[in-house]
Design an enzyme around this catalytic site. Structure first.
Site, PDB file in Angstrom:
ATOM      1  NE  ARG A 151      -3.087  -0.078   3.136  1.00 32.19           N
ATOM      2  CZ  ARG A 151      -2.568   0.349   4.281  1.00 32.19           C
ATOM      3  NH1 ARG A 151      -2.177   1.596   4.424  1.00 32.19           N
ATOM      4  NH2 ARG A 151      -2.430  -0.478   5.306  1.00 32.19           N
ATOM      5  CE1 TYR A 198     -17.870   8.851 -16.529  1.00 34.01           C
ATOM      6  CE2 TYR A 198     -16.964   9.180 -14.335  1.00 34.01           C
ATOM      7  CZ  TYR A 198     -17.616   8.384 -15.254  1.00 34.01           C
ATOM      8  OH  TYR A 198     -18.008   7.132 -14.890  1.00 34.01           O
ATOM      9  CG  ASP A 245     -10.587  14.106 -16.792  1.00 31.37           C
ATOM     10  OD1 ASP A 245      -9.971  13.480 -17.675  1.00 31.37           O
ATOM     11  OD2 ASP A 245     -11.435  13.569 -16.049  1.00 31.37           O
ATOM     12  CE  LYS A 251     -13.448   5.596 -18.844  1.00 30.09           C
ATOM     13  NZ  LYS A 251     -13.767   6.923 -18.371  1.00 30.09           N
TER      14      LYS A 251
HETATM   15  C1  LIG Z   1     -14.295   7.485 -17.091  1.00 28.63           C
HETATM   16  C2  LIG Z   1     -13.881   8.845 -16.735  1.00 28.63           C
HETATM   17  C3  LIG Z   1     -13.538   9.185 -15.418  1.00 28.63           C
HETATM   18  C4  LIG Z   1     -13.645   8.194 -14.271  1.00 28.63           C
HETATM   19  O1  LIG Z   1     -12.707   7.184 -14.379  1.00 28.63           O
HETATM   20  P1  LIG Z   1     -12.895   5.689 -13.801  1.00 28.63           P
HETATM   21  O2  LIG Z   1     -11.629   5.024 -14.196  1.00 28.63           O
HETATM   22  O3  LIG Z   1     -14.125   5.115 -14.452  1.00 28.63           O
HETATM   23  O4  LIG Z   1     -13.064   5.813 -12.330  1.00 28.63           O
HETATM   24  C5  LIG Z   1     -13.073  10.469 -15.175  1.00 28.63           C
HETATM   25  N1  LIG Z   1     -12.977  11.385 -16.163  1.00 28.63           N
HETATM   26  C6  LIG Z   1     -13.325  11.095 -17.432  1.00 28.63           C
HETATM   27  C7  LIG Z   1     -13.205  12.144 -18.484  1.00 28.63           C
HETATM   28  C8  LIG Z   1     -13.780   9.825 -17.759  1.00 28.63           C
HETATM   29  O5  LIG Z   1     -14.145   9.564 -19.031  1.00 28.63           O
END
Ligand SMILES: *Cc1c(COP(=O)(O)O)cnc(C)c1O
Length: 405
Positions: free
Chosen positions: A83, A137, A202, A227
């Protein structure tokens, strides 16, 4: 170009730093985080699944834990406990930091775990107010709006950021291109408007292949690594690229709250990064062509495709978007994005369902909007599927008495 420093190349990380300074993104993608492998007689990175590590020197372990408690720096020397840090995950962090052009990166179990750690770090410093620009998101919007972590959010447009700042503002948060509308922001101007308040961008949709927000003044760059970074739809992960000072805070939060990334996920992400530039470029070329064909199609009311490029398309149909979702065959009707295969979803029903309907529509997420994540299939095969999925349904069923006649 550079000349090799006159020193024992096996001895120091300084050699890697000199070399790294001159490397292009495509080179970093396949080499960063792996610089030590050849010297160790390895080619593929090892996966270290240890949860704990033996040490006969508990005085040295005590010193490492004390140092971590002070500034959250990656403990020097052998690892202590899973951790606190993991060598396989650290390779991914090193590589992502290189690609984003930041000092450090800290990986988490998901994108939402990464965002949560950022919010907790700011709140712990007494700065619980967040200024944010919609759309984000859906779950990021929800986390801020519901105040689940004790933060308070002010939503604004980019022009209102400076006025929205308060003495207790700890963060300004934006997405560009934004999920799901693909709205684009001038990150440099926004970073300027933030003054001394850190900007979190982001960068999930653009990836460092198309945009490096830290170069434009963002202090933190967030990814849902689930992603494009993973890229194959089989890893859930998040990461924050930032300066080492803030990375230390994030590691301390991660250690204390436990949202760590599994080492196997770290391995898959590092492997994913090696093909990131080619995947993003190939999928973007497909997406640009599909966006062109959709824009020319009379069944399509509106298409959004970022100036920046990328593999995401947002579009509105004249007909019922649910019908389009129900008719795709090659394209998979599923939430998420950034995989090698093409996905389509209806944000108002799925990715942004958790956002209040009025707020959602106010952010430009109409009930007709469809979000397409374009993959690496042949573009004509993709178009053939979209073309049949867009086909107008038979609107007026044949009247019953005519049918029996
Ligand atoms: C999917 C997504 C998130 C969240 O990510 P997870 O891995 O599903 O927790 C945050 N920001 C954007 C732009 C996303 O597409």
């Amino acid at each position: 170009m550079f000349t090799l420093p006159a020193m024992d190349t096996a001895s120091t990380g300084a050699y890697d730093d000199v070399r790294a300074a001159s490397r292009a993104l495509a080179t970093e993608a396949v080499h960063a985080g792996r610089d030590d492998l050849a010297r160790q007689g390895l080619h593929a990175p090892p996966i270290d699944l240890s949860t704990t590590y033996p040490s006969y020197d508990s005085r040295a372990e005590a010193a490492r834990i004390d140092a971590f408690a002070t500034d959250g720096a990656d403990p020097l020397g052998p690892p202590v406990y899973g951790r606190l840090g993991n060598p396989t995950v650290a390779r991914f962090e090193t590589a992502l930091a290189r690609l984003e052009g930041t000092e450090s990166a800290v990986a988490f179990a998901s994108g939402m775990a990464a965002l949560s750690a950022v919010l907790l770090a700011r709140s712990a410093a007494g700065l619980r107010h967040v200024v944010a620009v919609r759309p984000l998101y859906g779950c990021s919007d929800h986390l801020l709006t519901a105040g689940l972590l004790g933060t308070e959010v002010t939503w604004t447009d980019p022009a209102g950021i400076t006025d929205a700042l308060r003495p207790d503002t700890g963060l300004v948060m934006v997405e560009s291109p934004a999920n799901p509308t693909l709205a684009e922001l001038d990150l440099r101007a926004i970073a300027h408007a933030c003054g001394s308040v850190p900007l979190l961008a982001d960068n999930t949709f653009a990836t460092p292949v198309l945009q490096r927000p830290a170069e434009q003044g963002a202090r933190m760059v967030l990814h849902s690594a689930t992603k494009y970074l993973g890229g194959h739809g089989d890893v859930l992960a998040g990461v924050v690229a930032c300066d080492e000072e803030f990375a230390g805070r994030l590691r301390q939060i991660r250690f204390a709250t436990g949202g760590v990334l599994h080492p196997l996920a770290g391995y898959l992400l590092l492997r994913g990064l090696s093909t990131l530039p080619v995947r993003v470029r190939a999928a973007s070329a497909n997406a640009a062509e599909l966006a062109r064909r959709l824009a020319a199609d009379p069944r399509v009311a509106r298409v959004r495709y970022p100036r920046l490029g990328g593999a995401m398309i947002a579009f509105e149909v004249h007909g019922d978007p649910h019908e389009v979702i129900s008719r795709v065959r090659l394209v998979t009707p599923a939430v998420s994005l950034g995989s090698v295969d093409t996905l389509i979803q209806h944000p108002a029903s799925i990715s942004h369902r958790i956002v209040d309907a009025e707020d959602r529509r106010g952010a430009g997420v109409s009930d007709r909007l469809l979000r397409l994540s374009v993959g690496l299939e042949d573009v004509d095969d993709l178009w053939a599927d979209l073309d049949q999925a867009l086909a107008e349904p038979v609107r007026t069923p044949v009247p019953l008495r005519e049918a029996v006649r």
